[in-house]
Design a protein around this motif. Sequence first.
Motif, PDB file in Angstrom:
ATOM      1  N   HIS A 484       0.837  -1.208   0.000  1.00 29.59           N
ATOM      2  CA  HIS A 484       0.000   0.000   0.000  1.00 29.59           C
ATOM      3  C   HIS A 484       0.871   1.256   0.000  1.00 29.59           C
ATOM      4  N   THR A 485       1.907   1.267   0.839  1.00 31.80           N
ATOM      5  CA  THR A 485       2.784   2.437   0.954  1.00 31.80           C
ATOM      6  C   THR A 485       3.715   2.551  -0.246  1.00 31.80           C
ATOM      7  N   LEU A 486       4.385   1.447  -0.565  1.00 28.83           N
ATOM      8  CA  LEU A 486       5.390   1.509  -1.624  1.00 28.83           C
ATOM      9  C   LEU A 486       4.772   1.784  -2.991  1.00 28.83           C
ATOM     10  N   ASN A 487       3.553   1.348  -3.192  1.00 27.22           N
ATOM     11  CA  ASN A 487       2.871   1.649  -4.457  1.00 27.22           C
ATOM     12  C   ASN A 487       2.613   3.152  -4.575  1.00 27.22           C
ATOM     13  N   ALA A 488       2.212   3.772  -3.464  1.00 26.58           N
ATOM     14  CA  ALA A 488       1.997   5.219  -3.471  1.00 26.58           C
ATOM     15  C   ALA A 488       3.316   5.955  -3.741  1.00 26.58           C
ATOM     16  N   VAL A 489       4.403   5.483  -3.110  1.00 26.20           N
ATOM     17  CA  VAL A 489       5.712   6.085  -3.334  1.00 26.20           C
ATOM     18  C   VAL A 489       6.135   5.919  -4.785  1.00 26.20           C
ATOM     19  N   ASN A 490       5.916   4.742  -5.331  1.00 28.55           N
ATOM     20  CA  ASN A 490       6.309   4.455  -6.711  1.00 28.55           C
ATOM     21  C   ASN A 490       5.565   5.350  -7.696  1.00 28.55           C
ATOM     22  N   GLN A 491       4.279   5.571  -7.453  1.00 26.20           N
ATOM     23  CA  GLN A 491       3.494   6.446  -8.331  1.00 26.20           C
ATOM     24  C   GLN A 491       4.003   7.885  -8.268  1.00 26.20           C
ATOM     25  N   LEU A 492       4.318   8.335  -7.059  1.00 24.68           N
ATOM     26  CA  LEU A 492       4.832   9.701  -6.913  1.00 24.68           C
ATOM     27  C   LEU A 492       6.191   9.827  -7.599  1.00 24.68           C
ATOM     28  N   GLN A 493       7.053   8.818  -7.438  1.00 26.07           N
ATOM     29  CA  GLN A 493       8.358   8.860  -8.093  1.00 26.07           C
ATOM     30  C   GLN A 493       8.213   8.969  -9.606  1.00 26.07           C
ATOM     31  N   ALA A 494       7.325   8.185 -10.164  1.00 25.15           N
ATOM     32  CA  ALA A 494       7.127   8.216 -11.620  1.00 25.15           C
ATOM     33  C   ALA A 494       6.697   9.605 -12.076  1.00 25.15           C
ATOM     34  N   HIS A 495       5.844  10.263 -11.258  1.00 26.37           N
ATOM     35  CA  HIS A 495       5.395  11.607 -11.613  1.00 26.37           C
ATOM     36  C   HIS A 495       6.534  12.621 -11.453  1.00 26.37           C
ATOM     37  N   VAL A 496       7.262  12.528 -10.343  1.00 25.61           N
ATOM     38  CA  VAL A 496       8.312  13.508 -10.049  1.00 25.61           C
ATOM     39  C   VAL A 496       9.419  13.465 -11.102  1.00 25.61           C
ATOM     40  N   GLU A 497       9.748  12.269 -11.590  1.00 25.44           N
ATOM     41  CA  GLU A 497      10.827  12.164 -12.567  1.00 25.44           C
ATOM     42  C   GLU A 497      10.493  12.859 -13.882  1.00 25.44           C
ATOM     43  N   GLY A 498       9.229  13.219 -14.073  1.00 24.87           N
ATOM     44  CA  GLY A 498       8.843  13.956 -15.276  1.00 24.87           C
ATOM     45  C   GLY A 498       8.792  15.459 -15.076  1.00 24.87           C
ATOM     46  N   ILE A 573       8.321  21.999  -6.034  1.00 24.15           N
ATOM     47  CA  ILE A 573       7.452  22.049  -4.848  1.00 24.15           C
ATOM     48  C   ILE A 573       5.989  22.150  -5.261  1.00 24.15           C
ATOM     49  N   ALA A 574       5.693  23.046  -6.204  1.00 24.65           N
ATOM     50  CA  ALA A 574       4.300  23.247  -6.629  1.00 24.65           C
ATOM     51  C   ALA A 574       3.738  21.975  -7.251  1.00 24.65           C
ATOM     52  N   ASP A 575       4.541  21.307  -8.079  1.00 27.77           N
ATOM     53  CA  ASP A 575       4.063  20.102  -8.760  1.00 27.77           C
ATOM     54  C   ASP A 575       3.825  18.964  -7.767  1.00 27.77           C
ATOM     55  N   ILE A 576       4.750  18.787  -6.822  1.00 28.15           N
ATOM     56  CA  ILE A 576       4.587  17.724  -5.827  1.00 28.15           C
ATOM     57  C   ILE A 576       3.377  17.989  -4.948  1.00 28.15           C
ATOM     58  N   PHE A 579       0.198  17.218  -6.902  1.00 24.94           N
ATOM     59  CA  PHE A 579       0.004  15.789  -7.139  1.00 24.94           C
ATOM     60  C   PHE A 579      -0.445  15.077  -5.858  1.00 24.94           C
ATOM     61  N   THR A 580       0.207  15.358  -4.750  1.00 27.24           N
ATOM     62  CA  THR A 580      -0.136  14.668  -3.497  1.00 27.24           C
ATOM     63  C   THR A 580      -1.505  15.103  -2.974  1.00 27.24           C
ATOM     64  N   ALA A 581      -1.915  16.323  -3.315  1.00 22.20           N
ATOM     65  CA  ALA A 581      -3.244  16.775  -2.880  1.00 22.20           C
ATOM     66  C   ALA A 581      -4.344  16.018  -3.604  1.00 22.20           C
ATOM     67  N   VAL A 582      -4.089  15.695  -4.865  1.00 23.30           N
ATOM     68  CA  VAL A 582      -5.091  14.988  -5.665  1.00 23.30           C
ATOM     69  C   VAL A 582      -5.029  13.479  -5.421  1.00 23.30           C
ATOM     70  N   ASN A 583      -3.828  12.940  -5.298  1.00 24.17           N
ATOM     71  CA  ASN A 583      -3.627  11.489  -5.165  1.00 24.17           C
ATOM     72  C   ASN A 583      -3.286  11.127  -3.718  1.00 24.17           C
ATOM     73  N   LYS A 584      -4.261  11.268  -2.860  1.00 27.06           N
ATOM     74  CA  LYS A 584      -4.051  10.955  -1.447  1.00 27.06           C
ATOM     75  C   LYS A 584      -4.177   9.450  -1.212  1.00 27.06           C
ATOM     76  N   THR A 585      -3.318   8.964  -0.322  1.00 25.92           N
ATOM     77  CA  THR A 585      -3.345   7.549   0.051  1.00 25.92           C
ATOM     78  C   THR A 585      -3.525   7.463   1.555  1.00 25.92           C
ATOM     79  N   GLU A 586      -4.548   6.724   1.968  1.00 30.46           N
ATOM     80  CA  GLU A 586      -4.841   6.631   3.394  1.00 30.46           C
ATOM     81  C   GLU A 586      -3.657   6.029   4.158  1.00 30.46           C
TER      82      GLU A 586
END
Length: 788
Positions: A484-498, A573-576, A579-586
């Motif tokens: 659950h946690t690592l999947n959320a991290v992985n999704q954020l990483q994929a976004h941040v690298e762009g 900072i703005a992009d992260i 993204f985290t505001a829209v893609n929240k993970t409990e």
Amino acid sequence: MEKLTIWIEKQLFGFKYIVFAVILLLTAFLAYNASLVRPSASFEKMIPVQHEYVQNYLNYKQELASLGNSVRVVIENENGDIFNAEFQEQMRTLNDELFFISGVDRSGMKSIWTANVTWAEVTEDGFVGGTVIPSDYDGSQPTLDRLRRNVMLSGQVGYLVGDNLKSAVFLLPLMSINPDTGKPLDYNQLSNTLEEIRSKYEVNGVKVHITGFAKVVGDLIAGAAEVVIFFLTAIAITFALLYLYSRCLRSTFVTVTCALVAVIWQLGLLNLLGQGLDPYSMLVPFLVFAIAVSHGVQLISAIGQHMAAGNKAEQAARLGFRALAIPGLIALLSDGLGFITLNVIEIEVIQDLATAASVGVAVILLTNLILLPILMSWTGVSPAGIKYLLAEQSKTPLIVTMFSRFADAKWAKSALFFGVFCLAVGLYQGQSLKIGDLDAGAPELRADSRYNLDNAYVVNNYQASTDIMVLMVETPAEQCSSYHTLNAVNQLQAHVEGIPGVQSTLSVATIAKKAIVGMNEGNPKWQGLSPNQLVLNAAVGRAPAAFMNNTCSMLPLIIYLDDHKANTLETVIADITAFTAVNKTEGVNFALAAGNAGIEAATNSVIEKAQYQMLMWVYGVVAILCFLTFRSVKTLICIILPLALTSILGQALMATLGIGVKVATLPVIALGVGIGVDYGIYIYSQLSARLKIGDNLQDAYKYALSSTGKAVAFTGVTLAIGVCTWVLSPIKFQADMGLMLTFMFIWNMLGALCFLPALAWLLNVGGNRAIVTQADHTKMEDVNSNAA
């Protein structure tokens, strides 16, 4: 107020021998304490510790030791790669020397020669691995070949080993408190130690590159010797110009001596308060000297005029004190309270600067309003000085001819039109002003400085940028490695690298994906996170301990950036955040931000908010004091508007020259206002005195110019010449400050001489009183003898 001034005058001169003796003893005591002041710096002092980002970092400071305040030492082999016995022996001895440097967090130190850097590979029998340096390493070719193989399998190429295999990194996390002394880490001593190591190892084609906050501070402190040279140069220039202005060696010597006494008192009091001089407050003693000279010139000018009128030295000193005590007091209070407003910026190094500047202004109240009049009552102005003054009085001073016209309608309108034009240009250009650093590397130093050349080498030869931002991924205990946690991290990483400006990212999710591939015979089809928690646990178990905390409630997501320029940080900072505001993970919280780039982003945020608060406070304080002194809104407008124009044009100049608003430059704005208000107060005090007895605006302004106006013009030009020499400094932020202060000294002077009378004409200050009664003539004569 006048009665109080006369009473103070009687007490001061009546007991002047006792007062002088007390001042002499205090000077000796404070001179001893001033000799104990040492350069100082602290990582925590230079960051906004109350900011949310910094608080998040401090919560996990121990876990993120290697990503916080650290130094990178890079050793480069110019004659080949790192895989030869001689170079590896140098690396081994260097590793040992760096390990034992006082203040290094040895448990977090990393290099290919430390036991916490390992390699791993998948074989048909499973995972095998070990330390990068073979356990039987002896410098022979077989062990060197194994070392090369281990480095390739360690994943450290681009991180601890250069991309071209010609250099290697020693990462040294630093403690804030030196365990050997129990005192804050001495960055100057650390920098000197690193320089000694550099000179020791840079032989036979070996180069050493050093980067990190501590090295920047060390280089700035090393530049303090040059600051002293510029300070001495400014004293010499001021002395020479003051002599040319007065033609009196004794009054020149007394004025400069009193200004130096103020500097000694300031440094002594700082030592008693437990403060040193950090790289950003090293220039404050010059500002104290400048302010002291500025006010001293006014007093010796007044005393000279009274002696030229036939008064003896003591009587002239009394009359000069009586005339300038109130405007001098108000001007210095404006300076001091203006500097105190810097405390609204919640960065301790700026607050220390505010303290240093405020203490300096406080002692000027004593040295210039007490010591200087007493000394001048004994020395007076020399006959040569009086002769020169009488000769000047026999002809219309150039300054009166040049600037008196601005109180007339035609010239006043032209000045106001030009002022509006400058305001429009300043507001337009000021929109381009940026918050934070606008250059790569350490912008406090020149682009061709040793540090920035070292930083450029690391940037060009390593995948791991020196500019790092860290997100702290917070979870409930024992949940940081869940799918659950690592999947959320992985999704954020994929976004941040762009995101533009991001080089790469790294987290335990990155390591887990590689481990899963390894557990499946290296098949790239398995490049991903398995939802099977048992498989995931086995993969995460391959991650180094630094990639999660002991309770598995936090894991760092490391983001390597192209640079730490303001635009890069704002974009990331703005992009992260979006993204985290829209893609929240409990149960998963992404907390910004650690790393040098994260701290820089927090600092920029505080600076952006505080710069307008600071300006509101400094102008508010100055406005209140001016209003209480002159009890006139018109007067307030005449003094404040030229200052405001200078501030706006100063910001436009910063935008044009590519100077960002940051820790090093923000205080200049407040300092410029604090010093500039003196000019307006002195001129208006004389202008107001003449208007009260019936002079029209034009005649009153001519008198103000012939008395205090000359001193204002002299002070503005002299101080500008003194600080403009700073542009030659190897320390870039000192050069920037010199350029900004030169501009502000000149523009504040011109504002007081040109825009103040034009605004007075516009507001019809004093009216147009062309008819003066005989009684008024009598009052005018009294003013001539009692005001300078």
